[in-house]
Design a protein around this motif. Structure first.
Motif, PDB file in Angstrom:
ATOM      1  N   TYR A 148       7.593  35.026 -22.555  1.00  0.00           N
ATOM      2  CA  TYR A 148       6.414  34.116 -22.818  1.00  0.00           C
ATOM      3  C   TYR A 148       5.275  34.812 -21.639  1.00  0.00           C
ATOM      4  CZ  TYR A 148      10.010  30.692 -23.123  1.00  0.00           C
ATOM      5  OH  TYR A 148      11.079  29.691 -23.438  1.00  0.00           O
ATOM      6  N   TRP A 149       3.979  34.589 -22.294  1.00  0.00           N
ATOM      7  CA  TRP A 149       2.823  34.996 -21.586  1.00  0.00           C
ATOM      8  C   TRP A 149       2.210  33.969 -20.928  1.00  0.00           C
ATOM      9  CZ3 TRP A 149       1.316  39.864 -20.310  1.00  0.00           C
ATOM     10  CH2 TRP A 149       1.875  40.976 -20.897  1.00  0.00           C
ATOM     11  N   SER A 204       9.213  37.068 -33.272  1.00  0.00           N
ATOM     12  CA  SER A 204       8.195  36.282 -34.014  1.00  0.00           C
ATOM     13  C   SER A 204       7.629  35.131 -32.664  1.00  0.00           C
ATOM     14  CB  SER A 204       9.129  35.189 -34.710  1.00  0.00           C
ATOM     15  OG  SER A 204       9.643  35.819 -35.699  1.00  0.00           O
ATOM     16  N   ALA A 205       6.350  34.842 -32.950  1.00  0.00           N
ATOM     17  CA  ALA A 205       5.668  33.907 -31.870  1.00  0.00           C
ATOM     18  C   ALA A 205       5.483  32.407 -32.543  1.00  0.00           C
ATOM     19  CB  ALA A 205       4.349  34.495 -31.738  1.00  0.00           C
ATOM     20  N   ALA A 209      -1.207  39.014 -29.315  1.00  0.00           N
ATOM     21  CA  ALA A 209       0.274  39.666 -28.987  1.00  0.00           C
ATOM     22  C   ALA A 209       1.280  40.112 -30.067  1.00  0.00           C
ATOM     23  CB  ALA A 209       0.604  38.620 -27.612  1.00  0.00           C
ATOM     24  N   GLU A 210       1.891  41.111 -29.761  1.00  0.00           N
ATOM     25  CA  GLU A 210       2.886  41.424 -30.435  1.00  0.00           C
ATOM     26  C   GLU A 210       4.374  41.673 -29.662  1.00  0.00           C
ATOM     27  OE1 GLU A 210       1.966  44.665 -32.793  1.00  0.00           O
ATOM     28  OE2 GLU A 210       2.044  45.975 -31.210  1.00  0.00           O
ATOM     29  N   ARG A 211       5.363  41.742 -30.062  1.00  0.00           N
ATOM     30  CA  ARG A 211       6.735  42.273 -29.634  1.00  0.00           C
ATOM     31  C   ARG A 211       7.344  42.915 -30.510  1.00  0.00           C
ATOM     32  NH1 ARG A 211      11.579  38.156 -27.332  1.00  0.00           N
ATOM     33  NH2 ARG A 211      12.354  39.703 -25.988  1.00  0.00           N
ATOM     34  N   THR A 212       7.860  44.066 -30.282  1.00  0.00           N
ATOM     35  CA  THR A 212       8.668  45.029 -31.021  1.00  0.00           C
ATOM     36  C   THR A 212      10.103  45.053 -30.679  1.00  0.00           C
ATOM     37  OG1 THR A 212       7.649  46.905 -29.891  1.00  0.00           O
ATOM     38  CG2 THR A 212       6.455  45.847 -31.772  1.00  0.00           C
ATOM     39  N   GLY A 213      10.880  45.176 -31.397  1.00  0.00           N
ATOM     40  CA  GLY A 213      12.397  45.554 -31.184  1.00  0.00           C
ATOM     41  C   GLY A 213      12.921  44.556 -30.390  1.00  0.00           C
TER      42      GLY A 213
END
Lengths: 115, 111
Positions: free
Chosen positions: A33-34, A53-54, A67-71
């Protein structure tokens, strides 16, 4: 330590520049979470990740924010063409699962100052 | 998520128990009560949470009334390092949900 790590801890930049904020969640935590906290105000939700995924981006204040998230691990929050009203502490939290019986654990945030 | 009401500030003498109240009269049966605290310049720190039963961990105890309309966070032996803003939050179960922070209670622990 095994807590949520955020970098940089402080960032000062000029209006109009782009910034990237990084969050390393607790190992094995699938939800991330941001939030942001403006001076004298409460915490404001920005976006939530489950894996990469968001499902909930409802708190992003404008299309300058992404925003992104990887791995399934590290996440970056990017603010383009920064404005003075973007000045705030940006906080990241993670939890083992996204469900509400699991507490969110917070990092100490990135203090962003826009000149 | 149900809203919460907390006193804006409280004082407690060091070594005494700090009892922080929270009213959540509109809570529904599937909402947890969470407590966090925030010490100046740090991120919020998770303390404890519960659904119906009272809970205790190494940091605090959480007492939830039988009708679940209010709760009390108890710090059994407050120290100066417990000075912080304490947030009571209710959170829906079963679905991924953000935390909605109110204004909290500013606890000042004094000598």
């Amino acid at each position: 330590g095994a807590g949520v790590s955020q970098s940089p801890s402080n960032k000062v930049t000029e209006k109009g520049k782009d910034v990237e904020l990084r969050c390393d969640p607790i190992s094995g935590h699938t939800a991330l979470y941001w939030y942001r906290q403006s001076l004298g105000q409460g915490l404001e939700f920005l976006i939530y990740f489950q894996g990469n995924s968001a499902p909930d981006k409802s708190g992003l204040p404008s299309d300058r924010f992404s925003a992104e998230r990887t791995g399934g691990s590290v996440s970056t929050l990017t603010i383009q063409r920064t404005q003075q009203e973007d000045s705030a502490v940006y906080l990241c939290a993670s939890s083992l699962t996204p469900f509400s019986n699991q507490p969110q654990h917070f990092g100490d945030g990135t203090r962003l100052s826009i000149l | 998520d149900a809203k919460t009401t907390q006193p804006p500030s409280m004082d407690c003498a060091e070594g005494r128990a700090a009892n922080l109240p929270c009213n959540h009269s509109t809570i529904s049966g599937n909402e947890y009560v969470y407590w966090y605290r925030q010490i100046h310049s740090q991120g919020p720190q998770y303390i404890i949470h519960g659904l119906k039963n009272n809970e205790t961990n190494e940091m605090a105890s959480l007492i939830i009334t039988e009708d679940r309309k209010s709760s009390t966070l108890i710090l059994p032996h407050a120290t100066l390092r417990d000075t912080a803003v304490y947030y009571c939050i209710v959170r829906n179960t079963g679905t991924a949900s953000k935390l909605t922070f109110g204004t909290g209670t500013r606890l000042q622990v004094t000598l």
